[in-house]
Every structure is written in structure tokens, then in C-alpha cells.
Motif scaffolding. Structure first.
Motif, PDB file in Angstrom:
ATOM      1  N   VAL A 115       0.837  -1.197   0.000  1.00 47.97           N
ATOM      2  CA  VAL A 115       0.000   0.000   0.000  1.00 47.97           C
ATOM      3  C   VAL A 115       0.871   1.245   0.000  1.00 47.97           C
ATOM      4  N   CYS A 116       0.360   2.305  -0.580  1.00 43.64           N
ATOM      5  CA  CYS A 116       1.010   3.609  -0.544  1.00 43.64           C
ATOM      6  C   CYS A 116       0.327   4.443   0.542  1.00 43.64           C
ATOM      7  N   GLU A 117       1.096   4.936   1.474  1.00 40.06           N
ATOM      8  CA  GLU A 117       0.537   5.705   2.576  1.00 40.06           C
ATOM      9  C   GLU A 117       0.357   7.166   2.174  1.00 40.06           C
ATOM     10  N   LEU A 118      -0.818   7.709   2.474  1.00 44.72           N
ATOM     11  CA  LEU A 118      -1.155   9.095   2.142  1.00 44.72           C
ATOM     12  C   LEU A 118      -1.506   9.826   3.434  1.00 44.72           C
ATOM     13  N   PRO A 119      -0.546  10.481   4.087  1.00 40.15           N
ATOM     14  CA  PRO A 119      -0.842  11.199   5.333  1.00 40.15           C
ATOM     15  C   PRO A 119      -1.994  12.178   5.118  1.00 40.15           C
ATOM     16  N   PHE A 120      -3.046  12.032   5.924  1.00 41.66           N
ATOM     17  CA  PHE A 120      -4.279  12.757   5.617  1.00 41.66           C
ATOM     18  C   PHE A 120      -4.141  14.262   5.794  1.00 41.66           C
ATOM     19  N   ASN A 121      -3.375  14.701   6.792  1.00 34.91           N
ATOM     20  CA  ASN A 121      -3.222  16.151   6.979  1.00 34.91           C
ATOM     21  C   ASN A 121      -2.553  16.788   5.765  1.00 34.91           C
ATOM     22  N   LYS A 122      -1.587  16.082   5.177  1.00 32.98           N
ATOM     23  CA  LYS A 122      -0.917  16.600   3.982  1.00 32.98           C
ATOM     24  C   LYS A 122      -1.830  16.504   2.758  1.00 32.98           C
ATOM     25  N   LEU A 123      -2.568  15.410   2.685  1.00 30.65           N
ATOM     26  CA  LEU A 123      -3.492  15.231   1.563  1.00 30.65           C
ATOM     27  C   LEU A 123      -4.585  16.303   1.585  1.00 30.65           C
ATOM     28  N   GLU A 124      -5.094  16.597   2.776  1.00 25.32           N
ATOM     29  CA  GLU A 124      -6.129  17.603   2.927  1.00 25.32           C
ATOM     30  C   GLU A 124      -5.613  18.988   2.513  1.00 25.32           C
ATOM     31  N   ALA A 125      -4.395  19.310   2.947  1.00 26.00           N
ATOM     32  CA  ALA A 125      -3.810  20.606   2.587  1.00 26.00           C
ATOM     33  C   ALA A 125      -3.586  20.705   1.081  1.00 26.00           C
ATOM     34  N   LEU A 126      -3.100  19.608   0.488  1.00 27.06           N
ATOM     35  CA  LEU A 126      -2.834  19.610  -0.944  1.00 27.06           C
ATOM     36  C   LEU A 126      -4.131  19.703  -1.744  1.00 27.06           C
ATOM     37  N   SER A 127      -5.201  19.101  -1.232  1.00 24.49           N
ATOM     38  CA  SER A 127      -6.475  19.149  -1.959  1.00 24.49           C
ATOM     39  C   SER A 127      -7.037  20.567  -2.006  1.00 24.49           C
ATOM     40  N   ARG A 128      -6.662  21.392  -1.029  1.00 21.42           N
ATOM     41  CA  ARG A 128      -7.105  22.790  -1.068  1.00 21.42           C
ATOM     42  C   ARG A 128      -6.345  23.565  -2.142  1.00 21.42           C
ATOM     43  N   GLU A 129      -5.134  23.118  -2.455  1.00 21.56           N
ATOM     44  CA  GLU A 129      -4.346  23.751  -3.523  1.00 21.56           C
ATOM     45  C   GLU A 129      -4.763  23.262  -4.902  1.00 21.56           C
ATOM     46  N   ILE A 130      -5.238  22.016  -4.949  1.00 24.21           N
ATOM     47  CA  ILE A 130      -5.552  21.392  -6.236  1.00 24.21           C
ATOM     48  C   ILE A 130      -7.036  21.020  -6.258  1.00 24.21           C
ATOM     49  N   PRO A 131      -7.884  21.864  -6.828  1.00 25.71           N
ATOM     50  CA  PRO A 131      -9.333  21.598  -6.836  1.00 25.71           C
ATOM     51  C   PRO A 131      -9.701  20.243  -7.440  1.00 25.71           C
ATOM     52  N   LEU A 132      -8.971  19.816  -8.476  1.00 24.01           N
ATOM     53  CA  LEU A 132      -9.262  18.514  -9.082  1.00 24.01           C
ATOM     54  C   LEU A 132      -9.064  17.383  -8.082  1.00 24.01           C
ATOM     55  N   LEU A 133      -8.064  17.494  -7.240  1.00 26.73           N
ATOM     56  CA  LEU A 133      -7.806  16.470  -6.229  1.00 26.73           C
ATOM     57  C   LEU A 133      -8.922  16.462  -5.186  1.00 26.73           C
ATOM     58  N   GLN A 134      -9.346  17.662  -4.762  1.00 26.63           N
ATOM     59  CA  GLN A 134     -10.432  17.749  -3.781  1.00 26.63           C
ATOM     60  C   GLN A 134     -11.714  17.131  -4.343  1.00 26.63           C
ATOM     61  N   ARG A 135     -12.017  17.435  -5.589  1.00 25.96           N
ATOM     62  CA  ARG A 135     -13.217  16.874  -6.211  1.00 25.96           C
ATOM     63  C   ARG A 135     -13.106  15.353  -6.314  1.00 25.96           C
ATOM     64  N   HIS A 136     -11.908  14.864  -6.604  1.00 28.37           N
ATOM     65  CA  HIS A 136     -11.713  13.418  -6.723  1.00 28.37           C
ATOM     66  C   HIS A 136     -11.936  12.727  -5.374  1.00 28.37           C
ATOM     67  N   LEU A 137     -11.454  13.347  -4.291  1.00 30.24           N
ATOM     68  CA  LEU A 137     -11.680  12.793  -2.957  1.00 30.24           C
ATOM     69  C   LEU A 137     -13.171  12.748  -2.635  1.00 30.24           C
ATOM     70  N   HIS A 138     -13.894  13.789  -3.032  1.00 30.32           N
ATOM     71  CA  HIS A 138     -15.339  13.807  -2.823  1.00 30.32           C
ATOM     72  C   HIS A 138     -16.010  12.683  -3.615  1.00 30.32           C
ATOM     73  N   LYS A 139     -15.540  12.430  -4.824  1.00 32.95           N
ATOM     74  CA  LYS A 139     -16.102  11.349  -5.641  1.00 32.95           C
ATOM     75  C   LYS A 139     -15.863   9.996  -4.988  1.00 32.95           C
ATOM     76  N   ILE A 140     -14.659   9.808  -4.436  1.00 34.57           N
ATOM     77  CA  ILE A 140     -14.342   8.545  -3.775  1.00 34.57           C
ATOM     78  C   ILE A 140     -15.268   8.324  -2.580  1.00 34.57           C
ATOM     79  N   MET A 141     -15.467   9.387  -1.780  1.00 32.45           N
ATOM     80  CA  MET A 141     -16.343   9.265  -0.613  1.00 32.45           C
ATOM     81  C   MET A 141     -17.787   9.026  -1.034  1.00 32.45           C
ATOM     82  N   SER A 142     -18.222   9.690  -2.102  1.00 33.46           N
ATOM     83  CA  SER A 142     -19.569   9.478  -2.615  1.00 33.46           C
ATOM     84  C   SER A 142     -19.741   8.043  -3.088  1.00 33.46           C
ATOM     85  N   ARG A 143     -18.719   7.505  -3.735  1.00 34.33           N
ATOM     86  CA  ARG A 143     -18.774   6.124  -4.210  1.00 34.33           C
ATOM     87  C   ARG A 143     -18.923   5.150  -3.048  1.00 34.33           C
ATOM     88  N   GLU A 144     -18.263   5.453  -1.927  1.00 38.65           N
ATOM     89  CA  GLU A 144     -18.383   4.600  -0.747  1.00 38.65           C
ATOM     90  C   GLU A 144     -19.806   4.628  -0.201  1.00 38.65           C
TER      91      GLU A 144
END
Length: 241
Positions: A115-144
Motif C-alpha cells: 500500500v502507498c501511505e497518504l498522510p491525511f493532513n498533507k493530503l487535505e492541505a494539498l487538496s485545497r491547492e488542487i481543486p481537481l484532487l479535492q473533487r476526486h476525494l469527494h467522488k471517492i467518498m460518494s462512491r463509498e
């Protein structure tokens, strides 16, 4: 106490991973992809039956499954294990803990995994910089959420054979999305685990497999499943067979 999973640096960054299109948003710029490469710099390897995390563990990271597969499960008060899902390469695991900062289930390797580890605090900060990443995270959660609703429908209104048909068709679609055969694959989980997930007894799962085999819908050898008639398996859900 179990030994911690081995940790090592990535040999292939996200930008060159063959699963990137499954777990990352499309159309990222070279600079945005570079930032993602810097975020995910650690891989962890697990043997079969190793725990990625346990219920009650503090939430720190999400995990992208690079290879192998996991099951998630919860433990009932009487000691019974209830399987809540099966996750495979290209999927993100650990989303259950975002709301409470505590994992609500166990994640157990079904085979050798990385597995590739994705520290959530860093991922959250990066998603605020990259709207496409934030939207993708929302899609993943919606899929769940959609998947959880599907499980509720599965357990509440379908006969045993319909439940198994849905399960096999879902695996077929997921393998196809990874460029693998949609009609011949290995079941990494046991029939007992399938039954736990589908809300069925082991004997019922075995009978359903046997019925599908006698109807020439599938062929099963140990844990290798070959779907002989995809349309026929789908017809089990439409009551047209």
C-alpha cells in the motif's frame, strides 16, 4: 505484539504508476503531479492476514492499495466477525475514520499486499491547492456511500442466488476496470468471508455456487472462477432466466 509492516521508499512515483488512473484524478498538470509524488513517498508491505489497521486505531493516513487485496470487518459483541467490504488494487482504504479520527473497522490483507501511505493532513492541505484532487476525494467518498446503500439493498431484498450474482458481477466489472479478465479471476476471499459479506451461511453460499455451475453460468476450480455466461448471470437479477 505484531511486528510493524516493512516501510520503504517508492521506486515508482504516482506519476508513473499503472494504477494512477484508478485512484488519481485525470488532467493534473505536471506541477500538480509532482506535488502528489512528494506526498506519497512511503510504501508498506503486508503478508496475508496482516492488519493494515484495527478498529479503534487513531486515524492518520489513507492508503492506496498498490497491489493485493484487503477485507474490512467489524467485530460483534459475541466475537463474530462481520465482513463489510473487499478492496483491491487501485482503491483507497481508510475513509471510514475521517469523521471521527478513529478507525471503525479492521482492515486485513487477503494476500501479499503493498500500500502507498497518504498522510491525511498533507493530503487535505494539498487538496485545497488542487481543486481537481479535492473533487476526486469527494467522488471517492460518494462512491463509498453508494456502495453502502447497495449493500443495504442487497441484504434487504435479494435472494441468496441474486446476492451471489451481484457479487460476482461486481468483481467482474472491477477486474475489467484494471485491464484484467472480466470472466476469469481468483477469489482471494474464502466462501465463509463471502457469506459474511452477503449475509448468508456458508452452506447457502456453497449451494449457490453449485447451482450456478450446474446451470453452466460459471465454472469453479478451488478459488478460480470462470464466468461462462455473463448475460445469464445478469439475468438472475432480472428474473428472466
Amino acid at each position: 505484539m505484531p511486528l510493524p509492516a516493512p516501510i520503504y521508499h517508492l521506486h515508482s512515483p504516482c506519476s508513473s504508476c499503472n494504477l494512477a488512473e484508478l485512484c488519481l484524478p485525470a488532467d493534473l498538470s505536471a506541477n500538480e503531479m509532482h506535488k502528489l509524488d512528494e506526498l506519497s513517498t512511503v510504501k508498506r508491505s503486508f503478508a496475508r492476514s496482516d492488519y493494515l489497521y484495527r478498529s479503534g486505531d487513531k486515524f492518520r493516513s489513507l492508503f492506496a492499495i498498490h497491489s493485493g487485496s484487503f477485507k474490512t470487518q467489524i467485530l460483534h459483541e459475541d466475537g463474530r466477525e462481520q465482513v463489510t467490504g473487499f478492496q483491491m488494487a487501485g482503491e483507497i482504504i481508510g475513509l471510514d475514520a475521517i469523521s471521527t479520527d478513529i478507525h471503525a473497522c479492521d482492515a486485513v490483507a487477503l494476500e501479499s499486499c503493498v500500500v502507498c501511505e497518504l498522510p491525511f493532513n498533507k493530503l487535505e492541505a494539498l487538496s485545497r491547492e488542487i481543486p481537481l484532487l479535492q473533487r476526486h476525494l469527494h467522488k471517492i467518498m460518494s462512491r463509498e456511500i453508494v456502495r453502502d446503500q447497495g449493500i443495504m439493498l442487497l441484504l434487504g431484498s435479494m435472494r441468496a442466488e441474486e446476492r451471489l450474482a451481484v457479487f460476482l458481477l461486481n468483481l467482474s466489472q472491477r477486474f475489467a476496470a484494471r485491464g484484467l479478465s472480466p470472466t476469469q479471476f481468483q477469489l482471494r476471499m474464502s466462501r465463509q468471508e463471502i457469506g459474511s459479506y452477503l449475509g448468508l451461511k456458508l452452506e447457502t453460499v456453497s449451494r449457490a455456487f453449485s447451482h450456478f455451475q450446474s446451470e453452466r453460468l460459471i465454472n469453479v476450480k478451488v478459488r478460480t472462477v470462470e464466468i461462462l455466461d455473463l448475460a445469464g448471470l445478469q439475468a438472475c437479477l432480472n428474473n428472466t432466466r
